[in-house]
Scaffold this active site. Structure first.
Site, PDB file in Angstrom:
ATOM      1  N   SER A   1     -56.062 -84.175 -44.525  1.00  0.00           N
ATOM      2  CA  SER A   1     -57.803 -83.201 -45.100  1.00  0.00           C
ATOM      3  C   SER A   1     -58.274 -82.798 -45.907  1.00  0.00           C
ATOM      4  CB  SER A   1     -58.489 -82.470 -43.823  1.00  0.00           C
ATOM      5  OG  SER A   1     -59.335 -83.093 -43.833  1.00  0.00           O
TER       6      SER A   1
ATOM      7  N   ASP B   1     -61.799 -91.449 -36.732  1.00  0.00           N
ATOM      8  CA  ASP B   1     -61.409 -89.976 -37.477  1.00  0.00           C
ATOM      9  C   ASP B   1     -62.803 -90.392 -37.923  1.00  0.00           C
ATOM     10  OD1 ASP B   1     -61.344 -87.769 -39.364  1.00  0.00           O
ATOM     11  OD2 ASP B   1     -59.661 -89.205 -40.604  1.00  0.00           O
TER      12      ASP B   1
ATOM     13  N   HIS C   1     -59.590 -87.113 -36.326  1.00  0.00           N
ATOM     14  CA  HIS C   1     -58.823 -86.398 -37.420  1.00  0.00           C
ATOM     15  C   HIS C   1     -58.431 -85.201 -36.589  1.00  0.00           C
ATOM     16  CE1 HIS C   1     -59.463 -85.004 -41.219  1.00  0.00           C
ATOM     17  NE2 HIS C   1     -59.896 -83.567 -40.916  1.00  0.00           N
TER      18      HIS C   1
ATOM     19  N   TRP D   1     -61.307 -79.342 -53.674  1.00  0.00           N
ATOM     20  CA  TRP D   1     -61.337 -80.243 -54.637  1.00  0.00           C
ATOM     21  C   TRP D   1     -62.683 -80.701 -54.796  1.00  0.00           C
ATOM     22  CZ3 TRP D   1     -63.917 -84.397 -51.726  1.00  0.00           C
ATOM     23  CH2 TRP D   1     -64.535 -84.262 -50.236  1.00  0.00           C
TER      24      TRP D   1
END
Ligand SMILES: *[C@@H]1O[C@H](CO)[C@@H](O)[C@H](O)[C@H]1NC(C)=O
Ligand SMILES: *[C@@H]1O[C@H](CO)[C@@H](O)[C@H](O)[C@H]1NC(C)=O
Length: 357
Positions: A41, A123, A157, A310
């Protein structure tokens, strides 16, 4: 030995939650060609950032579980890179080419890198389409035979494993701790992709070595990172032993930091069992909740879910100077003993394979 800190407790120490504490991260005999990273993730986005921007350091490759394209969050809202979004990789590709050899290491290195990507078909946090775009993006630079893309049918997920870890989530639900028995040994598969047939079967436990905690401060720290992080060191790689070891960096996802889920990412993912039989050190950097507000590429945001960055929150996240990447790289360089920062107490290794970066 000068420059090498002694461990403070014996290897008989077995409880993860009471990990042996180091005064500071310790240098080990590590083959610099063996360094790899994987993450889940936000840790997956971070693994892709490290694999691309620091391709000279992560020579053995990088693996992304449920993560998206490099530089995805800079020129479009980061939420486009989540859920079932359809981000553009055009501008990221232009950026990568213009940064190559400057803000990031030469993209030419990616031809030699092993790259692994995994996605769950169910997911809904980082959808299959987004992981597929990461593969598309990297296909511009990598050799097809070096890239492995795996889908897990019906998986939500979750960091996939093939064992029932205590407190795991169900494979078909996207819920904390986002680690699930999906009948697929993610840690083992990514490590096998990097190190191939040379890997011995994973250990059955108990582990030979220890999980050490160390202060993630100074050059090893950054805003949004916890004060304490962890490293698993098998017995054969501990101080004074002759084995030349491998080094893998394993990065958790948002909300999966130690302060939130305890040792589950350190234990239930299964990395250490593979590390134990394969003379491999596993580094586990840790995030923390940061309620402060920071300007990001997508506006002012806090990091209340403890994500690896990120989204441009802590400096230029996906350049080598990004705060989180720089801290993680400093940890790696400390372990392999090639840290060149003036004033560092870590000496350079004298092993024959060692050469300056
Ligand atoms: C961050 O904010 C949340 C929600 O207001 C609060 O519960 C938590 O204690 C805060 N954490 C820190 C570290 O400040
Ligand atoms: C972000 O925060 C800064 C101050 O920290 C403020 O000047 C700016 O207007 C804010 N931007 C937005 C889009 O809210």
């Amino acid at each position: 030995m000068a420059g090498r800190l002694l461990y403070l407790a014996s290897a008989a120490f077995a409880q993860y939650t009471a990990a042996v504490t180091l005064d500071s991260l310790t240098t080990h005999h590590v083959d610099p060609n063996s360094v790899s990273v994987s993450g889940f993730s936000s840790g997956g986005f971070m693994a892709a950032q490290l694999g691309v921007a620091y391709s000279e350091l992560f020579k053995a490759g990088f693996g992304v579980f449920a993560g998206g394209p490099y530089d995805c969050g800079r020129d479009q809202d980061f939420t486009t890179c989540l859920f079932n979004g359809t981000p553009s990789i055009e501008k990221p590709l232009v950026n990568m080419r213009s940064w190559s050899g400057h803000q990031i290491d030469c993209l030419c290195n990616l031809k030699q890198r092993k790259i692994y990507i995994q996605a769950g078909t169910a997911d809904d946090v980082v959808g299959l389409g987004i992981t597929t775009l990461l593969e598309d993006q990297l296909s511009h630079f990598a050799l097809p035979s070096n890239v492995r893309f795996v889908t897990s049918d019906g998986a939500a997920h979750a960091m996939p494993t093939d064992v029932d870890g205590q407190g795991n989530s169900p494979c078909d639900e996207s819920t904390l701790p986002y680690i699930a028995n999906c009948g697929y040994d993610g840690a083992g598969e990514v490590l096998k992709w990097f190190y191939g047939e040379r890997l011995k079967p994973r250990g059955q436990g108990p582990l030979s070595g220890d999980i050490f905690s160390f202060p993630q401060i100074g050059m090893l720290g950054a805003p949004g990172l916890a004060e304490t992080a962890f490293v698993y060191v098998p017995k054969k790689c501990q101080h004074g032993r002759r084995a030349v070891c491998r080094l893998h960096v394993a990065l958790h996802g948002c909300g999966m930091h130690f302060e939130q889920i305890g040792d589950k990412f350190l234990v239930n993912t299964g990395y250490n069992l593979w590390a134990d039989t394969n003379e491999m050190i596993v580094l586990y950097p840790q995030t923390t909740v940061d309620n402060g507000t920071y300007p990001t590429w997508s506006g002012n945001l806090s990091n209340s879910n403890a994500c690896f960055d990120w989204i441009g929150q802590y400096g230029e996240s996906d350049w080598k100077i990004g705060d989180h990447m720089r801290a993680i790289v400093n940890m790696v360089k400390t372990i392999i003993g090639r840290h060149s920062k003036p004033g560092s107490s870590i000496r350079h290794s004298t092993l024959p394979f060692d050469e300056e970066l």
